[in-house]
Design a protein around this motif. Structure first.
Motif, mmCIF file in Angstrom:
data_model
loop_
_atom_site.group_PDB
_atom_site.id
_atom_site.type_symbol
_atom_site.label_atom_id
_atom_site.label_comp_id
_atom_site.label_asym_id
_atom_site.label_seq_id
_atom_site.Cartn_x
_atom_site.Cartn_y
_atom_site.Cartn_z
ATOM 1 N N LEU A 29 0.820 -1.207 0.000
ATOM 2 C CA LEU A 29 0.000 0.000 0.000
ATOM 3 C C LEU A 29 0.856 1.261 0.000
ATOM 4 C CD1 LEU A 29 -2.795 -1.128 2.487
ATOM 5 C CD2 LEU A 29 -2.915 -1.021 -0.012
ATOM 6 N N GLN A 30 1.988 1.227 0.702
ATOM 7 C CA GLN A 30 2.858 2.399 0.716
ATOM 8 C C GLN A 30 3.541 2.607 -0.636
ATOM 9 O OE1 GLN A 30 5.502 2.807 4.090
ATOM 10 N NE2 GLN A 30 3.956 2.032 5.506
ATOM 11 N N THR A 31 3.798 1.549 -1.370
ATOM 12 C CA THR A 31 4.353 1.706 -2.722
ATOM 13 C C THR A 31 3.368 2.452 -3.618
ATOM 14 O OG1 THR A 31 5.649 -0.331 -2.488
ATOM 15 C CG2 THR A 31 5.305 0.497 -4.718
ATOM 16 N N ILE A 32 2.091 2.119 -3.494
ATOM 17 C CA ILE A 32 1.070 2.833 -4.269
ATOM 18 C C ILE A 32 1.041 4.305 -3.870
ATOM 19 C CG2 ILE A 32 -1.391 2.975 -4.784
ATOM 20 C CD1 ILE A 32 -1.517 -0.079 -4.144
ATOM 21 N N GLU A 33 1.062 4.573 -2.571
ATOM 22 C CA GLU A 33 1.014 5.956 -2.096
ATOM 23 C C GLU A 33 2.248 6.740 -2.533
ATOM 24 O OE1 GLU A 33 -1.637 7.323 -0.855
ATOM 25 O OE2 GLU A 33 -2.639 5.371 -0.926
ATOM 26 N N LEU A 34 3.404 6.105 -2.522
ATOM 27 C CA LEU A 34 4.616 6.803 -2.957
ATOM 28 C C LEU A 34 4.550 7.106 -4.454
ATOM 29 C CD1 LEU A 34 7.346 7.958 -2.197
ATOM 30 C CD2 LEU A 34 8.362 5.697 -2.624
#
Length: 344
Positions: A29-34
């Motif tokens: 999920l953090q990869t998507i947000e980044l």
């Protein structure tokens, strides 16, 4: 040459003190947000490493499709998919679907794979090289099947019993127009770079080369790029290829940066990797202006059209967004980059 820059995440997660990615869910999920944040900064691409049997990103297509659905401009890619583990026809379907979801923004990096913890890990997935065939041969054979599939060539036959006696070829579906020219080969040597040029793929060259001639890393990589481009030209391909290099760039502007990265190495490293003398590229760490000057003198960075910046993903989205913003403002312009859009 106008440069593009992108981030490259290894997608680590560990439930340890200081980690912002305690679980696989956090890392995904953090990869998507980044990627969303990077697009807002005007950065050109979001890329992920692919490793099996590790607490790292392993199944790239759902992740890349999610990035494609949440963004509108930024390219997304891999650095790289290990073809030893792949069914090339199923992968062709996944890649085409991901590309269509993103509106034609997939930049897919593939290779024969890197050293790993698993002993003959691909065999656990059911893929065993034939007698006398190396794992590298097996991977290259798979990529040729994959390229034919996304190029719309017949890879199966109709069943005459179901088609009134008519026999014909079948291509995989869906097809994604233009995807064939957005496939990249991750080359660790000059020889494999030339092969990628002959077969007609873009070139990805990372911070590791599995050969060493005694010259600095950037010069050896620049030689690899020149040989690749010549091979591509000699093969007569009717399109302009792209070349990316990866760099570890860690500007220090706050005390927390110094705590994390103040002692990062600033020289190439040479060592044995699977018995082969290999050269590892340096880390660019320190004052942003000094890093900008050093990258502007990096021969491979100058030769490439795209620079992928590795990010310490376990430090979280906020930290990495600030890292990318610092690079975008103070480092990347020195190598010929400007934002794809006006940063928000």
């Amino acid at each position: 040459m106008h440069k593009k820059i992108g981030f490259l995440s290894f997608g680590h997660w560990r439930d340890v003190a200081g980690s912002q990615t305690r679980s696989a869910s956090d890392a995904l999920l953090q990869t998507i947000e980044l990627a969303v944040a990077a697009e807002e900064l005007g950065i050109d691409s979001a890329n992920v490493r692919v490793h099996h049997f590790e607490r790292q990103l392993a199944a790239p297509f759902p992740l890349l499709a999610a990035i494609g659905a949440r963004t509108s401009r930024i390219e997304m890619g891999t650095g790289v998919v290990d073809m030893r583990y792949e069914n090339p026809l199923y992968m062709a379907e996944e890649a085409a679907a991901t590309d269509l979801i993103s509106g034609g923004r997939l930049q897919l990096g593939v290779s024969r794979g890197s050293p790993e913890t698993a002993l003959r890990g691909a065999e656990s997935f059911g893929y065993v090289p034939a007698d006398g065939e190396t794992v590298a041969d097996h991977a290259r054979q798979k990529i040729e099947i994959f390229l034919a599939a996304i190029d719309g060539k017949p890879v199966a036959r109709t069943d005459p019993a179901r088609t009134g006696g008519v026999s014909g070829g079948l291509a995989i579906q869906p097809q994604a127009p233009g995807l064939r020219q957005r496939i990249w080969w991750g080359a660790g040597t000059r020889v494999t770079a030339e092969w990628a040029g002959r077969i007609g793929m873009n070139l990805q060259s990372s911070t590791l080369l599995t050969e060493d001639t005694g010259v600095p890393f950037d010069q050896l990589q620049a030689e690899q790029i020149a040989l690749y481009r010549q091979a591509f030209k000699d093969a007569g391909h009717a399109w302009e290829p792209r070349v990316s290099v990866s760099r570890s760039v860690l500007p220090i502007t706050e005390e927390i940066d110094r705590i994390y990265f103040g002692r990062e190495g600033d020289q190439d490293q040479v060592g044995l990797l699977e018995g082969v003398r290999s050269r590892f590229g340096r880390t660019y760490s320190g004052d942003p202006d000094r890093i900008a000057d050093e990258l502007a003198a990096d021969e491979a960075v100058l030769a490439a059209d795209t620079v992928l910046l590795t990010v310490p993903n376990q430090l979280g989205v906020q930290y990495n967004t600030r890292l990318l913003e610092t690079i975008a403002k103070h480092v990347a312009p020195a190598i010929g980059w400007s934002p794809a859009v006006t940063p928000r």
